[in-house]
Every structure is written in structure tokens, then in C-alpha cells.
Design a protein around this motif. Structure first.
Motif, PDB file in Angstrom:
ATOM      1  N   VAL A   1     -19.855  42.426   0.402  1.00  0.00           N
ATOM      2  CA  VAL A   1     -18.718  41.995   0.762  1.00  0.00           C
ATOM      3  C   VAL A   1     -18.342  40.505   0.201  1.00  0.00           C
ATOM      4  O   VAL A   1     -17.276  40.301  -0.517  1.00  0.00           O
ATOM      5  CB  VAL A   1     -18.454  41.673   2.328  1.00  0.00           C
ATOM      6  N   TYR A   2     -19.482  39.702   0.045  1.00  0.00           N
ATOM      7  CA  TYR A   2     -18.949  38.150  -0.375  1.00  0.00           C
ATOM      8  C   TYR A   2     -19.410  38.079  -1.841  1.00  0.00           C
ATOM      9  O   TYR A   2     -18.754  37.211  -2.414  1.00  0.00           O
ATOM     10  CB  TYR A   2     -19.907  37.123   0.501  1.00  0.00           C
ATOM     11  N   PHE A   3     -20.285  38.847  -2.237  1.00  0.00           N
ATOM     12  CA  PHE A   3     -20.226  38.664  -3.829  1.00  0.00           C
ATOM     13  C   PHE A   3     -19.452  39.743  -4.659  1.00  0.00           C
ATOM     14  O   PHE A   3     -19.985  39.834  -5.830  1.00  0.00           O
ATOM     15  CB  PHE A   3     -21.761  38.604  -4.233  1.00  0.00           C
ATOM     16  N   THR A   4     -18.463  40.404  -3.941  1.00  0.00           N
ATOM     17  CA  THR A   4     -17.588  41.155  -4.900  1.00  0.00           C
ATOM     18  C   THR A   4     -16.032  40.901  -4.555  1.00  0.00           C
ATOM     19  O   THR A   4     -16.011  39.814  -3.503  1.00  0.00           O
ATOM     20  CB  THR A   4     -17.618  42.654  -4.571  1.00  0.00           C
ATOM     21  N   GLY A   5     -15.344  41.384  -4.852  1.00  0.00           N
ATOM     22  CA  GLY A   5     -13.867  41.164  -4.565  1.00  0.00           C
ATOM     23  C   GLY A   5     -13.506  41.568  -3.155  1.00  0.00           C
ATOM     24  O   GLY A   5     -12.181  41.300  -2.675  1.00  0.00           O
ATOM     25  N   LEU A   6     -14.310  42.242  -2.239  1.00  0.00           N
ATOM     26  CA  LEU A   6     -13.973  42.564  -1.114  1.00  0.00           C
ATOM     27  C   LEU A   6     -13.418  41.334  -0.239  1.00  0.00           C
ATOM     28  O   LEU A   6     -12.588  41.586   0.610  1.00  0.00           O
ATOM     29  CB  LEU A   6     -15.043  43.368  -0.465  1.00  0.00           C
ATOM     30  N   PHE A   7     -14.400  40.496  -0.222  1.00  0.00           N
ATOM     31  CA  PHE A   7     -14.048  39.320   0.765  1.00  0.00           C
ATOM     32  C   PHE A   7     -12.380  38.748   0.546  1.00  0.00           C
ATOM     33  O   PHE A   7     -11.885  38.637   1.291  1.00  0.00           O
ATOM     34  CB  PHE A   7     -15.296  38.091   0.431  1.00  0.00           C
ATOM     35  N   GLU A   8     -12.262  38.535  -0.716  1.00  0.00           N
ATOM     36  CA  GLU A   8     -11.010  37.851  -1.144  1.00  0.00           C
ATOM     37  C   GLU A   8      -9.948  38.934  -0.521  1.00  0.00           C
ATOM     38  O   GLU A   8      -8.985  38.372  -0.067  1.00  0.00           O
ATOM     39  CB  GLU A   8     -10.803  37.584  -2.665  1.00  0.00           C
ATOM     40  N   ALA A   9      -9.990  40.035  -0.999  1.00  0.00           N
ATOM     41  CA  ALA A   9      -9.250  41.130  -0.611  1.00  0.00           C
ATOM     42  C   ALA A   9      -8.903  41.120   1.010  1.00  0.00           C
ATOM     43  O   ALA A   9      -7.905  41.392   1.811  1.00  0.00           O
ATOM     44  CB  ALA A   9      -9.504  42.515  -0.893  1.00  0.00           C
ATOM     45  N   ALA A  10     -10.113  41.047   1.681  1.00  0.00           N
ATOM     46  CA  ALA A  10      -9.969  41.001   3.074  1.00  0.00           C
ATOM     47  C   ALA A  10      -9.444  39.814   3.646  1.00  0.00           C
ATOM     48  O   ALA A  10      -8.568  39.783   4.628  1.00  0.00           O
ATOM     49  CB  ALA A  10     -11.363  41.266   3.842  1.00  0.00           C
ATOM     50  N   MET A  11      -9.661  38.573   3.046  1.00  0.00           N
ATOM     51  CA  MET A  11      -9.119  37.638   3.478  1.00  0.00           C
ATOM     52  C   MET A  11      -7.299  37.268   3.337  1.00  0.00           C
ATOM     53  O   MET A  11      -6.768  36.681   4.039  1.00  0.00           O
ATOM     54  CB  MET A  11      -9.752  36.162   2.799  1.00  0.00           C
ATOM     55  N   ARG A  12      -6.873  38.135   2.348  1.00  0.00           N
ATOM     56  CA  ARG A  12      -5.507  37.984   2.109  1.00  0.00           C
ATOM     57  C   ARG A  12      -4.646  38.995   3.065  1.00  0.00           C
ATOM     58  O   ARG A  12      -3.606  39.218   2.956  1.00  0.00           O
ATOM     59  CB  ARG A  12      -5.490  38.528   0.511  1.00  0.00           C
ATOM     60  N   ASN A  13      -5.537  39.635   3.888  1.00  0.00           N
ATOM     61  CA  ASN A  13      -4.798  40.768   4.756  1.00  0.00           C
ATOM     62  C   ASN A  13      -5.298  40.727   6.036  1.00  0.00           C
ATOM     63  O   ASN A  13      -6.744  40.939   6.382  1.00  0.00           O
ATOM     64  CB  ASN A  13      -4.810  42.270   4.271  1.00  0.00           C
ATOM     65  N   HIS A  14      -4.753  40.513   7.071  1.00  0.00           N
ATOM     66  CA  HIS A  14      -5.105  40.404   8.413  1.00  0.00           C
ATOM     67  C   HIS A  14      -6.022  41.648   8.745  1.00  0.00           C
ATOM     68  O   HIS A  14      -7.015  41.691   9.414  1.00  0.00           O
ATOM     69  CB  HIS A  14      -3.919  40.299   9.661  1.00  0.00           C
ATOM     70  N   ASN A  15      -5.290  42.850   8.496  1.00  0.00           N
ATOM     71  CA  ASN A  15      -5.999  44.156   8.956  1.00  0.00           C
ATOM     72  C   ASN A  15      -7.562  44.486   8.007  1.00  0.00           C
ATOM     73  O   ASN A  15      -8.394  44.792   8.777  1.00  0.00           O
ATOM     74  CB  ASN A  15      -5.299  45.555   8.597  1.00  0.00           C
ATOM     75  N   GLY A  16      -7.304  43.931   6.780  1.00  0.00           N
ATOM     76  CA  GLY A  16      -8.539  43.729   6.089  1.00  0.00           C
ATOM     77  C   GLY A  16      -9.635  42.944   6.652  1.00  0.00           C
ATOM     78  O   GLY A  16     -10.896  42.996   6.568  1.00  0.00           O
TER      79      GLY A  16
END
Length: 180
Positions: A22-37
Motif C-alpha cells: 500500500v505505502y510503497f506503491t501508488g495505492l496509498f496516494e489513490a486511497a488518500m484522494r478518495n474517502h471510499n478508498g
């Protein structure tokens, strides 16, 4: 699916790989930009943690629960991986989700330096994972000792029943002998 997910090595792999993926890929940033994520990310960590610790210290029956020594080994592995994760956050010169935090910093002027904040998060992650990890080890040792005590009582009851059966059989033979 439950048999696969509750396999000790699968549960460990899910538990320790989650933060890295999660943190060392783009998943964290994508999740932080969206409440549901963000909610899904939090739910993922909660469910994977529940799954892993159900395998280690849960009391519900599972298809394959490892012996206590293996559970202790799995917990040590989890502690090591979470320590590595905290150290990776602390020592990283690359800001995770940099564009997200840059955009956030333009909206909120009082935010601290994001990289310093990330390093602090690594320290907290490292330190905060050690104490619960050690508490789980203590719990596993306690469960193991209780399990040994239960097994000893079970064995004693079984042996006691055998001795009572042997005594009853010998008395039966004595009665037969007296009748002859």
C-alpha cells in the motif's frame, strides 16, 4: 477460500505485505484522494490483521491451526517485517504520495514538513508495533502453557478411566474365580 486464507503462511504473507504494497506503491496516494478508498484501505488492514491474529491466538476452530512453536515463529516474523517497514519509512529520502501532500500543503499552510512527518510516522510505526507484538508473544506462551495443562488433565482422566476399567475387570475375574 477460508481454508486458503487461514493457512498460516498465507495469513502471514497478507499481514506483512500489506503495508509495503500500500505505502510503497501508488495505492496509498489513490486511497488518500478518495474517502471510499481511504475507508477500504483501513478496512483491508483491519480484516487482514484480524485474520492473522485469529490464526495465531484465536479460539475458534480453524481448518489448520499451527502448533504453538510455529505460531511464535510466525509472530516473530511479523515483528521483524513491521520493524523493517518502520525503518524503511524512517530512512526513506523519497516522500510517499508526494503529489498528494504537495497539493495538501498548498491548501493548508501550517502543515509540517511532509518528509519529516513521514520519518516520524516510521518511528511511531516501528515503536508502536513492538509492544503489541511482544504482548501477543506473551499471550501465545500463556495459551501454550494452558494447552499443556489441559492436555495433561485429559491424559490423566484417560489414564484414570483405564485404571478404573482395569480394577473393575480384575474384580470381575475374582468374582468368577470365587464362583468356581
Amino acid at each position: 477460500a477460508v481454508r486458503v486464507l487461514t493457512h498460516p503462511l498465507v495469513a502471514l504473507a497478507l499481514f506483512v505485505s500489506g503495508p509495503f504494497m500500500v505505502y510503497f506503491t501508488g495505492l496509498f496516494e489513490a486511497a488518500m484522494r478518495n474517502h471510499n478508498g481511504h475507508t477500504l484501505m483501513s478496512l483491508h488492514f483491519l480484516l487482514v490483521g484480524f485474520l492473522f491474529y485469529e490464526v495465531l491466538v484465536g479460539i475458534d476452530p480453524l481448518p489448520k491451526r499451527p502448533p504453538y512453536l510455529a505460531r511464535i515463529g510466525l509472530q516473530f516474523a511479523a515483528i521483524v517485517f513491521h520493524t523493517l517497514f518502520g525503518l524503511a519509512l524512517m530512512e526513506s529520502a523519497r516522500l510517499i504520495a508526494a503529489s498528494y501532500y504537495r497539493a495538501l500543503a498548498t491548501d493548508i499552510a501550517w502543515l509540517p514538513d511532509a518528509l519529516a512527518d513521514q520519518r516520524l510516522a516510521g518511528q511511531i510505526s516501528w515503536g508502536a508495533s513492538e509492544l503489541p507484538g511482544l504482548a501477543i508473544l506473551v499471550l501465545l506462551l500463556y495459551q501454550w502453557s494452558r494447552s499443556d495443562e489441559r492436555e495433561a488433565r485429559r491424559f490423566d482422566r484417560r489414564e484414570g478411566d483405564t485404571e478404573a476399567q482395569r480394577t473393575a475387570y480384575n474384580e470381575y475375574l475374582e468374582r468368577l474365580n470365587r464362583q468356581q
